[in-house]
Design a protein around this motif. Structure first.
Motif, short mmCIF file in Angstrom:
data_model
loop_
_atom_site.label_atom_id
_atom_site.label_comp_id
_atom_site.label_asym_id
_atom_site.label_seq_id
_atom_site.Cartn_x
_atom_site.Cartn_y
_atom_site.Cartn_z
N ASP A 61 64.20 60.55 74.58
CA ASP A 61 65.26 61.00 73.68
C ASP A 61 65.69 59.85 72.79
O ASP A 61 65.95 58.75 73.26
CB ASP A 61 66.45 61.53 74.47
CG ASP A 61 66.10 62.80 75.23
OD1 ASP A 61 65.40 63.65 74.66
OD2 ASP A 61 66.51 62.93 76.40
N TYR A 67 66.51 63.15 68.26
CA TYR A 67 65.09 63.49 68.29
C TYR A 67 64.59 63.40 69.72
O TYR A 67 65.19 62.74 70.57
CB TYR A 67 64.28 62.51 67.41
CG TYR A 67 64.77 62.45 66.00
CD1 TYR A 67 64.27 63.32 65.03
CD2 TYR A 67 65.75 61.54 65.61
CE1 TYR A 67 64.73 63.28 63.73
CE2 TYR A 67 66.22 61.49 64.31
CZ TYR A 67 65.70 62.36 63.38
OH TYR A 67 66.16 62.32 62.09
N ARG A 68 63.45 64.03 69.98
CA ARG A 68 62.81 63.95 71.30
C ARG A 68 61.30 63.86 71.09
O ARG A 68 60.72 64.66 70.37
CB ARG A 68 63.14 65.15 72.16
CG ARG A 68 62.34 65.17 73.46
CD ARG A 68 62.72 66.30 74.34
NE ARG A 68 63.80 65.80 75.20
CZ ARG A 68 64.27 66.45 76.23
NH1 ARG A 68 63.82 67.65 76.53
NH2 ARG A 68 65.22 65.94 76.97
N ASP A 89 62.38 62.14 58.45
CA ASP A 89 62.11 63.53 58.16
C ASP A 89 62.57 63.96 56.77
O ASP A 89 62.09 64.94 56.24
CB ASP A 89 62.68 64.45 59.23
CG ASP A 89 64.06 64.07 59.65
OD1 ASP A 89 64.50 62.96 59.29
OD2 ASP A 89 64.71 64.86 60.33
N VAL A 121 59.44 58.46 63.33
CA VAL A 121 60.56 59.28 63.77
C VAL A 121 61.76 58.87 62.93
O VAL A 121 62.06 57.69 62.81
CB VAL A 121 60.86 59.08 65.27
CG1 VAL A 121 62.09 59.85 65.67
CG2 VAL A 121 59.67 59.48 66.11
N GLY A 122 62.45 59.82 62.39
CA GLY A 122 63.65 59.54 61.63
C GLY A 122 63.44 59.52 60.13
O GLY A 122 64.39 59.33 59.38
N ILE A 156 56.90 65.86 68.56
CA ILE A 156 58.12 65.21 68.06
C ILE A 156 59.02 66.34 67.60
O ILE A 156 58.63 67.14 66.75
CB ILE A 156 57.84 64.25 66.90
CG1 ILE A 156 56.89 63.14 67.33
CG2 ILE A 156 59.15 63.65 66.39
CD1 ILE A 156 56.47 62.20 66.22
N GLU A 157 60.21 66.43 68.18
CA GLU A 157 61.14 67.50 67.83
C GLU A 157 62.47 66.92 67.40
O GLU A 157 62.85 65.84 67.82
CB GLU A 157 61.39 68.47 68.99
CG GLU A 157 60.68 68.23 70.20
CD GLU A 157 61.05 69.14 71.37
OE1 GLU A 157 61.78 70.12 71.23
OE2 GLU A 157 60.55 68.82 72.43
N ARG A 158 63.13 67.67 66.57
CA ARG A 158 64.49 67.32 66.17
C ARG A 158 65.43 68.18 67.00
O ARG A 158 65.40 69.40 66.90
CB ARG A 158 64.67 67.59 64.69
CG ARG A 158 65.98 67.13 64.16
CD ARG A 158 66.04 67.34 62.68
NE ARG A 158 67.16 66.57 62.18
CZ ARG A 158 67.37 66.36 60.92
NH1 ARG A 158 66.55 66.83 60.04
NH2 ARG A 158 68.41 65.67 60.55
N THR A 159 66.27 67.55 67.81
CA THR A 159 67.16 68.28 68.71
C THR A 159 68.59 68.35 68.20
O THR A 159 69.40 69.03 68.80
CB THR A 159 67.14 67.64 70.11
OG1 THR A 159 67.55 66.28 70.01
CG2 THR A 159 65.75 67.72 70.72
#
Length: 149
Positions: free
Chosen positions: A119, A45-46, A17, A14-15, A37-40
């Motif tokens: 989160d 991120y979530r 990207d 994560v991170g 894994i989503e970028r909010t």
């Protein structure tokens, strides 16, 4: 030409990207439990993990160094209304580990409708952020020295 499968690295980080935005078109391999894994936001991120059947007391989330670990262990329960003829709901223990980029921290975790939402936010320290250096148009000063004879 040799091709390398980077999907194990992609689905557990994560991170990073910016690195993975160069790579496209590959699917993450299925596993238990499934997750997203989503970028909010720009630095938010979530991670959403499907943990149907697990309660809050059966889940644990640990963040150590740059690793986020989510564990689930179902407490043993006997059938209250007779014997189970078919068990399709998975109740096995699991452990998922995610590599986090530098300065990514866990902000919140919530269990909602069988989904565990974690989160994350990337907070870069002020000392590590790029800063603008003003350019001055001052002329260099000439220093004159006299030699004593």
């Amino acid at each position: 030409m040799r091709t390398f499968d980077l999907s194990p690295l992609y689905r557990s980080t994560v991170g990073f990207d910016r690195l993975f935005s160069m790579l496209d078109g590959f699917e993450a391999a299925p596993g238990y439990p499934p997750y997203n894994i989503e970028r909010t936001g720009e630095n938010a991120y979530r991670i959403t993990v499907a943990v149907a059947g697990f309660g809050e007391n059966e889940l644990s989330i640990e963040s150590k160094e740059n690793t986020l670990t989510i564990k689930g262990a179902k407490q043993t329960q006997t059938a209250q209304n007779g014997e189970v003829l078919y068990q399709g709901i998975a109740a096995r223990a699991f452990e998922r580990a995610f590599q986090l980029a530098d300065y990514v921290t866990v902000k919140n975790a919530a269990l909602e409708n069988g989904l565990l939402h974690v989160d994350l936010v990337r907070e870069i320290p002020e000392a590590k952020k790029p800063r603008q250096i003003p350019i001055s148009n001052a002329q260099p000063q000439v220093v004159e020295t006299k030699v004593a004879a």
